[in-house]
Design an enzyme around this catalytic site. Structure first.
Site: not given
Length: 299
Positions: A33, A107-108, A226, A282
């Site tokens: 993202m 991530s995404q 995270d 993260h």
């Protein structure tokens, strides 16, 4: 899409020939993202790092749009199902990928590449490496935003709070499409147009299961400190125990695993699931950790 997939240049494939014995499989990368394919301090850096460590490897860093700005914007506002279809078409027409490829999502991008594995088995994905991917959903509370996207995230947070599962929001806001509210499980199962589908929440698509189980390895990286993903255990396919937002359970205690709706139980027993933990927030990791923990799956 069928016409696009049929347009693979046969002469190019023949000219390319089979991958030399011992050569590394190509690598496909999907960013997270607010990022883009070629950001020199993120995906651009990763691409150069892999190319340096594995000479001769072909690395495709996915760009959704005609430039880096569109790519970044689409990570917020382009329907994920449309993005996956676009990527499937791109992979199918790339002659360098036809013998198979490894995939690495950040991530995404991790769950988006899993959707590619489940929906688009040709060309074959060999290993899937998910670095901080939220496979049971995330952003319950939308903790914070990456980079310089904080103004967008403030707006997204308000929009999600107003109606994450409304049709308009689901179709036009990426983060809503993997928003998993443990206090509204029925709304999630009924109205999530992306995550609930690839996680088999509304029924069993045997093709999804078969395609995912074809992976040699499914590597999941969880960031042990995270502060962005809530709950962090989603990066290992765990989630909150249903109906509350305090106690979490690992993948092996979820109904998804116990009912083996995606084949994860069988993959686990076959040693195909790899759970890695790395200290840090993260997407914060060292080159040394990447070299020792991730590169072996790419060579």
């Amino acid at each position: 899409m069928a016409a696009l997939m049929a347009a693979v240049p046969v002469l190019a494939l023949l000219a390319l020939g089979p991958r030399p014995a011992g050569a590394a499989a190509p690598l496909v990368i999907w960013h997270g993202m607010g990022d883009s394919c070629c950001n020199p301090v993120s995906m651009g850096y990763i691409q150069k790092l892999v190319e340096k460590k594995i000479p001769g490897i072909y690395v495709l860093s996915l760009k959704i749009g005609s430039n880096m700005i569109q790519d970044m914007e689409n990570s917020f506002f382009m329907n994920v199902n449309d993005q996956v279809r676009h990527v499937c078409g791109q992979l199918a027409t790339d002659p360098r990928l036809q013998g198979g490829y490894n995939a690495m999502g950040f991530s995404q991008g991790g769950q988006f590449l899993r959707a590619v594995a489940q929906r688009c088995p040709a060309p074959p994905m060999l290993n899937l490496i998910s670095i901080g991917g939220q496979h049971q959903g995330r952003v319950y509370g939308f903790p914070r935003c990456p980079g310089e996207s904080s103004h967008l995230c403030d707006w997204i947070r308000k929009t999600l709070d107003l109606g994450a599962y409304s049709k308009a929001v689901q179709e036009h806001l990426v983060q809503a499409e993997y928003w998993h509210d443990p206090l509204k499980e029925e709304d999630y199962r009924k109205n999530s147009i992306f995550l609930a589908d690839i996680n088999q929440e509304r029924g069993i698509n045997e093709t999804y299961k078969k395609n995912l189980m074809a992976l040699k390895k499914f590597v999941m990286v969880k960031f042990l400190n995270d502060t962005m993903v809530d709950p962090p255990i989603s990066e290992w396919f765990g989630f909150y125990k249903s109906g509350q937002a305090k106690e979490t359970i690992p993948l092996q205690e979820t109904s998804l695993y116990k009912e083996d709706r995606l084949g994860l139980q069988e993959m686990d027993r076959a040693g195909k699931l790899v759970f890695l933990g790395v200290k840090g927030d993260h997407l914060h990791f060292s080159e040394e950790w990447f070299d020792s923990s991730i590169l072996p799956f790419l060579q």
